[in-house]
Scaffold this active site. Sequence first.
Site, PDB file in Angstrom:
ATOM      1  N   GLY A 273       0.864  -1.178  -0.042  1.00  0.00           N
ATOM      2  CA  GLY A 273       0.062  -0.161  -0.025  1.00  0.00           C
ATOM      3  C   GLY A 273       0.804   1.504   0.040  1.00  0.00           C
ATOM      4  O   GLY A 273       0.417   2.421   0.454  1.00  0.00           O
TER       5      GLY A 273
ATOM      6  N   HIS B 158      23.277  11.066 -16.972  1.00  0.00           N
ATOM      7  CA  HIS B 158      24.237  11.306 -15.896  1.00  0.00           C
ATOM      8  C   HIS B 158      25.646  10.928 -16.416  1.00  0.00           C
ATOM      9  O   HIS B 158      26.143  10.330 -17.357  1.00  0.00           O
ATOM     10  CB  HIS B 158      23.967  10.199 -14.822  1.00  0.00           C
TER      11      HIS B 158
ATOM     12  N   HIS C 104      21.779  18.041 -18.524  1.00  0.00           N
ATOM     13  CA  HIS C 104      21.239  16.762 -18.197  1.00  0.00           C
ATOM     14  C   HIS C 104      20.014  16.098 -19.149  1.00  0.00           C
ATOM     15  O   HIS C 104      19.943  16.947 -20.285  1.00  0.00           O
ATOM     16  CB  HIS C 104      20.691  16.989 -16.812  1.00  0.00           C
TER      17      HIS C 104
ATOM     18  N   SER D 188      22.069   8.179 -21.211  1.00  0.00           N
ATOM     19  CA  SER D 188      21.815   8.616 -19.698  1.00  0.00           C
ATOM     20  C   SER D 188      22.254   9.925 -19.708  1.00  0.00           C
ATOM     21  O   SER D 188      22.627  10.647 -20.384  1.00  0.00           O
ATOM     22  CB  SER D 188      22.765   7.731 -19.024  1.00  0.00           C
TER      23      SER D 188
ATOM     24  N   ASP E  46      27.729  13.780  -8.395  1.00  0.00           N
ATOM     25  CA  ASP E  46      26.721  12.817  -8.687  1.00  0.00           C
ATOM     26  C   ASP E  46      27.496  11.569  -9.346  1.00  0.00           C
ATOM     27  O   ASP E  46      28.633  11.578  -9.888  1.00  0.00           O
ATOM     28  CB  ASP E  46      25.967  13.240  -9.982  1.00  0.00           C
TER      29      ASP E  46
ATOM     30  N   HIS F 262      14.041  14.638  -7.380  1.00  0.00           N
ATOM     31  CA  HIS F 262      14.729  15.794  -6.674  1.00  0.00           C
ATOM     32  C   HIS F 262      13.932  16.814  -6.094  1.00  0.00           C
ATOM     33  O   HIS F 262      14.137  17.606  -5.515  1.00  0.00           O
ATOM     34  CB  HIS F 262      15.691  16.489  -7.706  1.00  0.00           C
TER      35      HIS F 262
END
Length: 552
Positions: free
Chosen positions: A44, A364, A137, A362, A191, A74
Amino acid sequence: MDKLEIIPLGGIGEFGMNCLGIRYADEMIVIDTGMGFPEETPYGVDISIPNFDFLDEYKDYITALFLTHGHEDHIGSTPYFLKKFNVPVYGSQLTLAFIERKLEEHKMLDEVLMHRVKANDVAEVGNFAVEFIHASHSLVDCFSLAVNTPVGTVIHTGDYKIDDTPVIGEPYDLETLGDYGKKGVLALLADSTNATVPGRTPSEEAVIPDFEDIFEEAEGRIIVTTFSSSIHRLQIVFDLAYEFGRKVCVLGRSMMNNVEVASELNLLNIQHNTLIGLSESRQINDDEIVYLVTGSQGESRAVMWNLATQSYKGLSIEPGDTIVLSARIIPGNEKRISKMIGAIYRRGGNIIEEKRRLIHVSGHASQEDIRIMTETAKPKFLIPIHGEYRMLFRHKEFAKNHLGFTDENVVLIENGDILELTRDSANIIEKNDIGKTFIDGAAYDEIKYDIVRERKKLAYSGVVSLVVSLDKKTKELKSRPDIKIQGVARINPLNGTLQSARESVAEAIENMSLQELNNESLLTENLRVHLMRFIQKQTGTRPVVVPTIIEI
């Protein structure tokens, strides 16, 4: 001696739920308030957020919230943070547009002060001066943060990669970062998501050739599913649809919202008459339509899952459809996505995924991006953030083996740690087990961890209900104890186990003192423990026991 404290609440040793505090004296700023997808979803729970109760002791210190970009990991817990600590919020136009919609849902939009900032703006909050550095990004309108303090400058990268040719916007602002590197950077919070991946992360433009081939080859409908926040990818789909004479129909709440917001802010350029509604999409030929839909991670409520397994507003996968899964698999979602792919094949769809074509890159930094970031910032201390612990560790190893760092200059932290930074040292001075908070996504209600743990126990071990009727005056049993079982293994109602359990409970009551019998809470707990131990001894299981005392 001047000192800073770095206090991570989430995003360290895990994917998502990114949140971190920076404290100087009696002031603290918080960077990002993200959400995650917990393993406890069968019980749940829809999402998890940081345990903001941990910040209660700093509530008088918190002065501002800074958001690096608009991804859910974020910003997803921002309303819950602001309910506890209503401080000014700083972020880009796109990020705060996403935040506004969240605050509207929580009916608190008018209560929050928001500051829209642009690249190279500087926000001065007490002893902190924060410059917003343009970052590349998978989303757009993203920042790294240069946090200037009396102790030194801390760079928080946010999510980033060094993309020289982004589809939308400018490359990463290495010039501003380099200026800080020349002046001196105390610490780089960086990161680590792709710290295990060698080389450079490909540019967002790298997927265009394979997408062009797909549009050239597809004879029927094209259905693209990707992260709704991958604005670069959405732009590519809109551009190629226009080039190849197709219309685009957007399906799914988050995808529709993000397309609307990004286009309103002129971050997404949609050619005239390219975007159409669902009803209009049904009236044109299959080779004239592209559906852009949510559900790249196999989420059961999202459009892609419904198209594959049943239907979505009358639409379903049909033979001749080309389905493009343009997103990475978030760890933990492999089984769901595999089931979805199987269902698409069963309906005759042609699936194109990352393993077959370059349709996803990606957002990243890989190892060589990390090298560029670190050598440009030139930090005294490197603090890996964002990612599982193995990624943080590999980030440290890469910095030691290839970037000239030592063990003393790379500090691995975990959620709940308090890292003390001075001009010459970086030491973890305190470790805390802070846990997390769970959210029921439908009602926005917080669910404490104890409740989730109890639900998990019920699911694995079952439940036993015990009803005991006592004489109100004498405290003697009025009838034999009533025991019912649900989901408990190795108890057969016909093998005498339940009868033995009733007799055991009755005997336990007879052996209790009048003082114990008169204390209802003590009596209830004693009976719960007694019956649980009896069942554990008989069957080896530990079900949840729920006693009820009735006085007659």
